[in-house]
Design a protein around this motif. Structure first.
Motif, PDB file in Angstrom:
ATOM      1  N   LEU A  48      28.736  47.261  46.578  1.00 33.85           N
ATOM      2  CA  LEU A  48      28.930  47.221  45.129  1.00 33.85           C
ATOM      3  C   LEU A  48      30.212  46.468  44.782  1.00 33.85           C
ATOM      4  O   LEU A  48      30.216  45.651  43.848  1.00 33.85           O
ATOM      5  CB  LEU A  48      28.983  48.638  44.568  1.00 33.85           C
ATOM      6  N   ALA A  49      31.281  46.723  45.527  1.00 36.66           N
ATOM      7  CA  ALA A  49      32.553  46.042  45.263  1.00 36.66           C
ATOM      8  C   ALA A  49      32.398  44.536  45.461  1.00 36.66           C
ATOM      9  O   ALA A  49      32.901  43.731  44.648  1.00 36.66           O
ATOM     10  CB  ALA A  49      33.645  46.588  46.180  1.00 36.66           C
ATOM     11  N   PHE A  50      31.702  44.135  46.524  1.00 38.26           N
ATOM     12  CA  PHE A  50      31.493  42.705  46.770  1.00 38.26           C
ATOM     13  C   PHE A  50      30.622  42.089  45.681  1.00 38.26           C
ATOM     14  O   PHE A  50      30.900  40.979  45.206  1.00 38.26           O
ATOM     15  CB  PHE A  50      30.844  42.493  48.134  1.00 38.26           C
ATOM     16  N   LEU A  51      29.569  42.798  45.262  1.00 42.51           N
ATOM     17  CA  LEU A  51      28.678  42.286  44.222  1.00 42.51           C
ATOM     18  C   LEU A  51      29.425  42.103  42.905  1.00 42.51           C
ATOM     19  O   LEU A  51      29.275  41.062  42.239  1.00 42.51           O
ATOM     20  CB  LEU A  51      27.502  43.243  44.038  1.00 42.51           C
ATOM     21  N   VAL A  52      30.222  43.099  42.516  1.00 38.58           N
ATOM     22  CA  VAL A  52      30.999  42.999  41.272  1.00 38.58           C
ATOM     23  C   VAL A  52      32.003  41.862  41.362  1.00 38.58           C
ATOM     24  O   VAL A  52      32.164  41.078  40.412  1.00 38.58           O
ATOM     25  CB  VAL A  52      31.704  44.334  40.981  1.00 38.58           C
ATOM     26  N   TRP A  53      32.680  41.732  42.517  1.00 35.02           N
ATOM     27  CA  TRP A  53      33.662  40.650  42.697  1.00 35.02           C
ATOM     28  C   TRP A  53      32.983  39.276  42.615  1.00 35.02           C
ATOM     29  O   TRP A  53      33.493  38.360  41.948  1.00 35.02           O
ATOM     30  CB  TRP A  53      34.347  40.797  44.049  1.00 35.02           C
ATOM     31  N   PHE A  54      31.839  39.132  43.268  1.00 30.21           N
ATOM     32  CA  PHE A  54      31.149  37.843  43.280  1.00 30.21           C
ATOM     33  C   PHE A  54      30.635  37.481  41.887  1.00 30.21           C
ATOM     34  O   PHE A  54      30.714  36.322  41.463  1.00 30.21           O
ATOM     35  CB  PHE A  54      29.992  37.901  44.277  1.00 30.21           C
ATOM     36  N   GLU A  55      30.134  38.480  41.159  1.00 27.71           N
ATOM     37  CA  GLU A  55      29.657  38.235  39.796  1.00 27.71           C
ATOM     38  C   GLU A  55      30.803  37.801  38.889  1.00 27.71           C
ATOM     39  O   GLU A  55      30.675  36.835  38.119  1.00 27.71           O
ATOM     40  CB  GLU A  55      28.997  39.499  39.252  1.00 27.71           C
ATOM     41  N   LYS A  56      31.940  38.497  38.983  1.00 33.02           N
ATOM     42  CA  LYS A  56      33.104  38.124  38.179  1.00 33.02           C
ATOM     43  C   LYS A  56      33.609  36.737  38.550  1.00 33.02           C
ATOM     44  O   LYS A  56      34.047  35.964  37.683  1.00 33.02           O
ATOM     45  CB  LYS A  56      34.221  39.156  38.350  1.00 33.02           C
ATOM     46  N   LEU A  57      33.546  36.408  39.840  1.00 36.59           N
ATOM     47  CA  LEU A  57      33.980  35.084  40.288  1.00 36.59           C
ATOM     48  C   LEU A  57      33.123  33.985  39.675  1.00 36.59           C
ATOM     49  O   LEU A  57      33.638  32.973  39.178  1.00 36.59           O
ATOM     50  CB  LEU A  57      33.917  35.007  41.813  1.00 36.59           C
ATOM     51  N   LEU A  58      31.801  34.168  39.683  1.00 36.60           N
ATOM     52  CA  LEU A  58      30.900  33.172  39.106  1.00 36.60           C
ATOM     53  C   LEU A  58      31.121  33.032  37.599  1.00 36.60           C
ATOM     54  O   LEU A  58      31.086  31.920  37.051  1.00 36.60           O
ATOM     55  CB  LEU A  58      29.447  33.550  39.388  1.00 36.60           C
ATOM     56  N   LEU A  59      31.352  34.173  36.919  1.00 39.09           N
ATOM     57  CA  LEU A  59      31.530  34.134  35.469  1.00 39.09           C
ATOM     58  C   LEU A  59      32.889  33.538  35.082  1.00 39.09           C
ATOM     59  O   LEU A  59      33.021  32.911  34.022  1.00 39.09           O
ATOM     60  CB  LEU A  59      31.392  35.535  34.875  1.00 39.09           C
ATOM     61  N   THR A 111      21.850  36.351  45.493  1.00 40.66           N
ATOM     62  CA  THR A 111      22.596  35.920  46.676  1.00 40.66           C
ATOM     63  C   THR A 111      22.928  37.103  47.575  1.00 40.66           C
ATOM     64  O   THR A 111      22.725  37.060  48.796  1.00 40.66           O
ATOM     65  CB  THR A 111      23.891  35.206  46.257  1.00 40.66           C
ATOM     66  N   VAL A 112      23.433  38.194  46.979  1.00 42.92           N
ATOM     67  CA  VAL A 112      23.795  39.374  47.766  1.00 42.92           C
ATOM     68  C   VAL A 112      22.552  39.999  48.392  1.00 42.92           C
ATOM     69  O   VAL A 112      22.563  40.385  49.576  1.00 42.92           O
ATOM     70  CB  VAL A 112      24.552  40.395  46.890  1.00 42.92           C
ATOM     71  N   CYS A 113      21.466  40.104  47.619  1.00 41.47           N
ATOM     72  CA  CYS A 113      20.223  40.674  48.162  1.00 41.47           C
ATOM     73  C   CYS A 113      19.685  39.830  49.314  1.00 41.47           C
ATOM     74  O   CYS A 113      19.219  40.372  50.332  1.00 41.47           O
ATOM     75  CB  CYS A 113      19.171  40.767  47.061  1.00 41.47           C
ATOM     76  N   THR A 114      19.749  38.515  49.176  1.00 41.69           N
ATOM     77  CA  THR A 114      19.253  37.633  50.234  1.00 41.69           C
ATOM     78  C   THR A 114      20.095  37.762  51.498  1.00 41.69           C
ATOM     79  O   THR A 114      19.559  37.851  52.610  1.00 41.69           O
ATOM     80  CB  THR A 114      19.251  36.176  49.751  1.00 41.69           C
ATOM     81  N   LEU A 115      21.421  37.793  51.344  1.00 39.96           N
ATOM     82  CA  LEU A 115      22.297  37.952  52.503  1.00 39.96           C
ATOM     83  C   LEU A 115      22.048  39.288  53.203  1.00 39.96           C
ATOM     84  O   LEU A 115      22.010  39.361  54.437  1.00 39.96           O
ATOM     85  CB  LEU A 115      23.765  37.848  52.069  1.00 39.96           C
ATOM     86  N   LEU A 116      21.855  40.338  52.396  1.00 40.83           N
ATOM     87  CA  LEU A 116      21.596  41.658  52.970  1.00 40.83           C
ATOM     88  C   LEU A 116      20.237  41.684  53.668  1.00 40.83           C
ATOM     89  O   LEU A 116      20.097  42.259  54.764  1.00 40.83           O
ATOM     90  CB  LEU A 116      21.651  42.711  51.868  1.00 40.83           C
TER      91      LEU A 116
END
Length: 297
Positions: A48-59, A111-116
Protein backbone atom coordinates in the motif's frame (compact mmCIF):
# COMPACT_ATOMS: atom_id res chain seq x y z
CA UNK A 1 -53.40 -34.14 -15.45
CA UNK A 2 -50.03 -32.40 -15.80
CA UNK A 3 -46.98 -34.62 -16.02
CA UNK A 4 -44.68 -34.65 -13.02
CA UNK A 5 -41.50 -32.71 -13.70
CA UNK A 6 -38.31 -34.76 -13.64
CA UNK A 7 -36.77 -32.02 -11.48
CA UNK A 8 -38.86 -33.17 -8.54
CA UNK A 9 -37.00 -36.48 -8.60
CA UNK A 10 -33.61 -34.82 -8.05
CA UNK A 11 -32.55 -35.19 -4.39
CA UNK A 12 -32.28 -31.75 -2.78
CA UNK A 13 -31.58 -30.35 0.66
CA UNK A 14 -34.63 -28.88 2.30
CA UNK A 15 -34.77 -25.09 2.47
CA UNK A 16 -34.15 -24.85 6.23
CA UNK A 17 -31.03 -27.07 6.10
CA UNK A 18 -29.62 -25.14 3.15
CA UNK A 19 -30.29 -21.83 4.91
CA UNK A 20 -28.64 -23.14 8.06
CA UNK A 21 -25.50 -24.17 6.14
CA UNK A 22 -25.28 -20.75 4.46
CA UNK A 23 -25.72 -18.90 7.74
CA UNK A 24 -23.09 -21.07 9.44
CA UNK A 25 -20.54 -20.44 6.69
CA UNK A 26 -21.31 -16.70 6.60
CA UNK A 27 -20.95 -16.37 10.37
CA UNK A 28 -17.72 -18.38 10.33
CA UNK A 29 -16.22 -16.07 7.68
CA UNK A 30 -17.43 -12.96 9.50
CA UNK A 31 -15.82 -14.25 12.68
CA UNK A 32 -12.58 -14.93 10.81
CA UNK A 33 -12.68 -11.41 9.33
CA UNK A 34 -13.23 -9.79 12.74
CA UNK A 35 -10.47 -11.85 14.34
CA UNK A 36 -7.78 -11.69 11.66
CA UNK A 37 -8.82 -8.92 9.24
CA UNK A 38 -6.57 -6.22 10.73
CA UNK A 39 -3.60 -8.61 10.96
CA UNK A 40 -3.95 -9.69 7.34
CA UNK A 41 -4.38 -6.08 6.24
CA UNK A 42 -1.12 -5.13 7.99
CA UNK A 43 0.73 -7.65 5.80
CA UNK A 44 -0.08 -5.47 2.79
CA UNK A 45 1.09 -2.19 4.33
CA UNK A 46 4.40 -2.17 2.37
CA UNK A 47 2.52 -2.72 -0.92
CA UNK A 48 0.00 0.00 0.00
CA UNK A 49 2.82 2.42 0.86
CA UNK A 50 4.53 1.73 -2.47
CA UNK A 51 1.25 2.09 -4.40
CA UNK A 52 0.42 5.42 -2.72
CA UNK A 53 3.99 6.68 -3.30
CA UNK A 54 3.97 5.66 -6.97
CA UNK A 55 0.55 7.23 -7.56
CA UNK A 56 1.65 10.50 -5.95
CA UNK A 57 4.85 10.42 -8.01
CA UNK A 58 2.93 10.08 -11.28
CA UNK A 59 0.49 12.85 -10.30
CA UNK A 60 3.25 15.21 -9.14
CA UNK A 61 5.48 14.69 -12.18
CA UNK A 62 4.89 17.19 -15.03
CA UNK A 63 2.74 15.71 -17.75
CA UNK A 64 5.34 16.27 -20.47
CA UNK A 65 7.98 14.41 -18.45
CA UNK A 66 5.63 11.44 -17.87
CA UNK A 67 4.91 11.27 -21.60
CA UNK A 68 8.63 11.53 -22.38
CA UNK A 69 9.44 8.66 -19.98
CA UNK A 70 6.63 6.48 -21.35
CA UNK A 71 7.76 7.20 -24.91
CA UNK A 72 11.33 6.29 -23.96
CA UNK A 73 10.23 2.99 -22.40
CA UNK A 74 8.10 2.21 -25.46
CA UNK A 75 10.94 2.93 -27.88
CA UNK A 76 13.44 0.92 -25.80
CA UNK A 77 11.08 -2.07 -25.72
CA UNK A 78 9.82 -1.95 -29.31
CA UNK A 79 12.44 0.01 -31.28
CA UNK A 80 9.59 1.44 -33.34
CA UNK A 81 9.18 5.15 -33.95
CA UNK A 82 5.62 4.60 -35.17
CA UNK A 83 4.64 2.99 -31.88
CA UNK A 84 6.49 5.64 -29.87
CA UNK A 85 4.66 8.44 -31.68
CA UNK A 86 1.38 6.61 -31.11
CA UNK A 87 2.07 6.45 -27.37
CA UNK A 88 2.82 10.18 -27.27
CA UNK A 89 -0.34 11.10 -29.19
CA UNK A 90 -2.51 8.80 -27.04
CA UNK A 91 -1.39 10.36 -23.75
CA UNK A 92 -1.61 13.90 -25.11
CA UNK A 93 -5.24 13.24 -26.10
CA UNK A 94 -5.94 11.71 -22.68
CA UNK A 95 -4.67 14.89 -21.02
CA UNK A 96 -6.44 17.15 -23.51
CA UNK A 97 -9.83 15.59 -22.66
CA UNK A 98 -9.29 16.01 -18.92
CA UNK A 99 -8.61 12.40 -17.96
CA UNK A 100 -4.95 12.73 -16.97
CA UNK A 101 -5.37 12.31 -13.19
CA UNK A 102 -7.65 9.27 -13.49
CA UNK A 103 -5.31 7.73 -16.07
CA UNK A 104 -2.27 8.15 -13.81
CA UNK A 105 -4.19 6.51 -10.93
CA UNK A 106 -5.14 3.61 -13.19
CA UNK A 107 -1.59 3.37 -14.53
CA UNK A 108 -0.20 3.17 -11.00
CA UNK A 109 -2.45 0.35 -9.83
CA UNK A 110 -2.08 -1.60 -13.10
CA UNK A 111 1.72 -1.31 -12.87
CA UNK A 112 1.78 -2.51 -9.24
CA UNK A 113 -0.70 -5.32 -9.95
CA UNK A 114 1.33 -6.47 -12.96
CA UNK A 115 4.60 -6.45 -11.02
CA UNK A 116 2.97 -8.39 -8.19
CA UNK A 117 1.41 -10.88 -10.61
CA UNK A 118 4.79 -11.42 -12.31
CA UNK A 119 6.58 -11.81 -8.96
CA UNK A 120 4.07 -14.46 -7.84
CA UNK A 121 3.15 -15.98 -11.20
CA UNK A 122 6.51 -16.77 -12.78
CA UNK A 123 7.88 -18.71 -9.77
CA UNK A 124 4.57 -20.59 -9.56
CA UNK A 125 4.77 -21.41 -13.28
CA UNK A 126 8.37 -22.60 -12.83
CA UNK A 127 7.31 -24.85 -9.94
CA UNK A 128 4.52 -26.30 -12.09
CA UNK A 129 6.93 -26.96 -14.95
CA UNK A 130 9.40 -28.75 -12.69
CA UNK A 131 6.86 -30.90 -10.84
CA UNK A 132 3.85 -32.75 -12.24
CA UNK A 133 2.44 -32.97 -8.71
CA UNK A 134 2.51 -29.19 -8.31
CA UNK A 135 0.85 -28.83 -11.72
CA UNK A 136 -1.88 -31.27 -10.69
CA UNK A 137 -2.59 -29.23 -7.55
CA UNK A 138 -2.36 -25.73 -9.07
CA UNK A 139 -4.25 -26.33 -12.34
CA UNK A 140 -7.72 -26.77 -10.74
CA UNK A 141 -7.12 -23.63 -8.65
CA UNK A 142 -6.32 -21.69 -11.83
CA UNK A 143 -9.43 -23.11 -13.49
CA UNK A 144 -11.57 -21.78 -10.62
CA UNK A 145 -9.82 -18.39 -10.71
CA UNK A 146 -10.42 -18.01 -14.46
CA UNK A 147 -14.04 -19.18 -14.52
CA UNK A 148 -15.32 -17.54 -11.35
CA UNK A 149 -17.33 -14.35 -12.15
CA UNK A 150 -15.24 -11.26 -11.45
CA UNK A 151 -17.80 -9.80 -9.03
CA UNK A 152 -17.47 -12.85 -6.77
CA UNK A 153 -13.84 -11.95 -6.02
CA UNK A 154 -15.02 -8.73 -4.40
CA UNK A 155 -17.25 -10.37 -1.77
CA UNK A 156 -14.67 -12.14 0.44
CA UNK A 157 -12.05 -9.44 -0.10
CA UNK A 158 -14.39 -6.64 0.98
CA UNK A 159 -15.68 -8.66 3.95
CA UNK A 160 -12.09 -9.28 5.07
CA UNK A 161 -10.38 -5.95 4.29
CA UNK A 162 -13.16 -3.43 3.70
CA UNK A 163 -13.12 -0.76 0.99
CA UNK A 164 -9.92 0.71 -0.44
CA UNK A 165 -6.87 0.25 -2.62
CA UNK A 166 -5.58 -3.01 -1.17
CA UNK A 167 -8.85 -4.99 -1.57
CA UNK A 168 -9.03 -3.75 -5.15
CA UNK A 169 -5.41 -4.68 -5.78
CA UNK A 170 -5.93 -8.19 -4.39
CA UNK A 171 -9.05 -8.71 -6.50
CA UNK A 172 -7.25 -7.52 -9.65
CA UNK A 173 -4.22 -9.77 -9.01
CA UNK A 174 -6.40 -12.84 -8.38
CA UNK A 175 -8.33 -12.18 -11.58
CA UNK A 176 -5.27 -11.39 -13.73
CA UNK A 177 -2.55 -13.79 -12.54
CA UNK A 178 -3.60 -17.13 -14.17
CA UNK A 179 -2.30 -16.38 -17.71
CA UNK A 180 1.26 -15.64 -16.61
CA UNK A 181 1.31 -18.82 -14.49
CA UNK A 182 -0.08 -21.03 -17.26
CA UNK A 183 2.11 -19.65 -20.04
CA UNK A 184 5.27 -19.75 -17.93
CA UNK A 185 4.57 -23.42 -17.24
CA UNK A 186 3.77 -24.08 -20.91
CA UNK A 187 6.81 -22.20 -22.21
CA UNK A 188 9.26 -24.13 -20.02
CA UNK A 189 7.64 -27.48 -20.83
CA UNK A 190 7.86 -26.73 -24.58
CA UNK A 191 11.64 -26.25 -24.52
CA UNK A 192 13.22 -28.78 -26.88
CA UNK A 193 14.22 -31.95 -25.00
CA UNK A 194 17.32 -32.35 -27.18
CA UNK A 195 18.58 -28.95 -26.04
CA UNK A 196 18.13 -29.99 -22.42
CA UNK A 197 19.86 -33.33 -23.02
CA UNK A 198 22.80 -31.50 -24.61
CA UNK A 199 22.98 -29.18 -21.60
CA UNK A 200 22.97 -32.15 -19.23
CA UNK A 201 25.76 -33.73 -21.27
CA UNK A 202 27.88 -30.62 -20.66
CA UNK A 203 27.27 -30.98 -16.93
CA UNK A 204 25.19 -27.86 -16.25
CA UNK A 205 23.43 -27.63 -12.91
CA UNK A 206 19.60 -27.52 -12.67
CA UNK A 207 19.80 -23.82 -11.73
CA UNK A 208 22.03 -23.01 -14.71
CA UNK A 209 19.73 -24.97 -17.01
CA UNK A 210 16.71 -23.04 -15.74
CA UNK A 211 18.15 -19.52 -15.96
CA UNK A 212 20.46 -19.93 -18.97
CA UNK A 213 18.40 -22.24 -21.20
CA UNK A 214 14.78 -22.82 -20.19
CA UNK A 215 13.72 -19.28 -19.21
CA UNK A 216 15.37 -17.56 -22.21
CA UNK A 217 13.78 -20.05 -24.62
CA UNK A 218 10.43 -19.76 -22.86
CA UNK A 219 10.54 -15.94 -22.83
CA UNK A 220 8.12 -15.43 -25.78
CA UNK A 221 5.48 -17.50 -23.96
CA UNK A 222 6.19 -15.77 -20.66
CA UNK A 223 5.83 -12.35 -22.30
CA UNK A 224 2.55 -13.48 -23.86
CA UNK A 225 1.40 -14.38 -20.36
CA UNK A 226 2.45 -10.97 -19.04
CA UNK A 227 0.58 -9.35 -21.93
CA UNK A 228 -2.61 -11.25 -21.11
CA UNK A 229 -2.22 -10.46 -17.41
CA UNK A 230 -2.06 -6.74 -18.19
CA UNK A 231 -5.15 -6.98 -20.40
CA UNK A 232 -7.13 -8.79 -17.70
CA UNK A 233 -6.00 -6.30 -15.05
CA UNK A 234 -7.28 -3.44 -17.20
CA UNK A 235 -10.55 -5.28 -17.72
CA UNK A 236 -10.93 -5.51 -13.93
CA UNK A 237 -10.41 -1.76 -13.38
CA UNK A 238 -14.09 -0.83 -13.77
CA UNK A 239 -15.23 -3.63 -11.44
CA UNK A 240 -12.56 -2.73 -8.86
CA UNK A 241 -13.84 0.86 -8.86
CA UNK A 242 -16.92 -0.47 -7.03
CA UNK A 243 -14.79 -1.03 -3.92
CA UNK A 244 -13.01 2.30 -3.91
CA UNK A 245 -10.19 1.94 -6.46
CA UNK A 246 -9.73 5.38 -8.02
CA UNK A 247 -8.99 5.81 -11.69
CA UNK A 248 -10.73 5.52 -15.02
CA UNK A 249 -13.15 2.93 -13.68
CA UNK A 250 -14.99 5.34 -11.37
CA UNK A 251 -16.16 7.73 -14.13
CA UNK A 252 -17.30 4.71 -16.14
CA UNK A 253 -19.25 3.43 -13.13
CA UNK A 254 -20.70 6.91 -12.59
CA UNK A 255 -21.75 7.09 -16.23
CA UNK A 256 -23.58 3.77 -15.88
CA UNK A 257 -25.51 4.82 -12.78
CA UNK A 258 -26.33 8.30 -14.13
CA UNK A 259 -26.59 7.47 -17.85
CA UNK A 260 -23.77 9.83 -18.90
CA UNK A 261 -22.96 8.38 -22.32
CA UNK A 262 -20.09 10.73 -23.24
CA UNK A 263 -18.36 10.45 -19.86
CA UNK A 264 -18.39 6.66 -20.07
CA UNK A 265 -17.31 6.66 -23.72
CA UNK A 266 -14.29 8.95 -23.20
CA UNK A 267 -13.03 7.11 -20.11
CA UNK A 268 -13.66 3.77 -21.79
CA UNK A 269 -11.60 4.91 -24.77
CA UNK A 270 -8.82 5.94 -22.37
CA UNK A 271 -8.80 2.40 -20.94
CA UNK A 272 -8.70 1.06 -24.50
CA UNK A 273 -5.76 3.36 -25.29
CA UNK A 274 -3.85 2.06 -22.26
CA UNK A 275 -4.63 -1.52 -23.26
CA UNK A 276 -3.41 -0.97 -26.83
CA UNK A 277 -0.20 0.72 -25.64
CA UNK A 278 0.60 -2.07 -23.16
CA UNK A 279 -0.33 -4.74 -25.71
CA UNK A 280 1.78 -3.35 -28.57
CA UNK A 281 4.80 -2.59 -26.39
CA UNK A 282 4.84 -6.00 -24.66
CA UNK A 283 4.30 -7.87 -27.94
CA UNK A 284 7.05 -5.91 -29.67
CA UNK A 285 9.43 -6.60 -26.78
CA UNK A 286 8.58 -10.32 -26.85
CA UNK A 287 9.22 -10.43 -30.61
CA UNK A 288 12.57 -8.65 -30.21
CA UNK A 289 13.64 -10.98 -27.42
CA UNK A 290 12.75 -14.01 -29.54
CA UNK A 291 14.79 -12.66 -32.46
CA UNK A 292 17.70 -11.98 -30.11
CA UNK A 293 17.58 -15.54 -28.78
CA UNK A 294 17.40 -16.88 -32.35
CA UNK A 295 20.45 -14.88 -33.39
CA UNK A 296 22.40 -16.19 -30.38
CA UNK A 297 21.60 -19.76 -31.36
Amino acid sequence: MAEKSWLTDVPQLDRETLLSIRQTLDEAYRGFSRAYGETIESWFDPILAFLVWFEKLLLATPWWLVILILAGISHFAARSWRLTIGVVISFILIGYFGMWENTMQTLSIITVCTLLAIALGIPTGIAMARSDRVQTIVTPILDVMQTMPAFVYLIPVVMLLGIGKIPGLIAVVIYAIPPVIRLTNLGIRLVDKEVLEAADAYGVTPTQRLFNIQLPLAMPNIMAGVNQTIMMALAMVVIASMIGVKGLGQPVLKSITNQYFTLGLFNGLAIVALAIVFDRVSQAYAKRSQQHIGSRQ
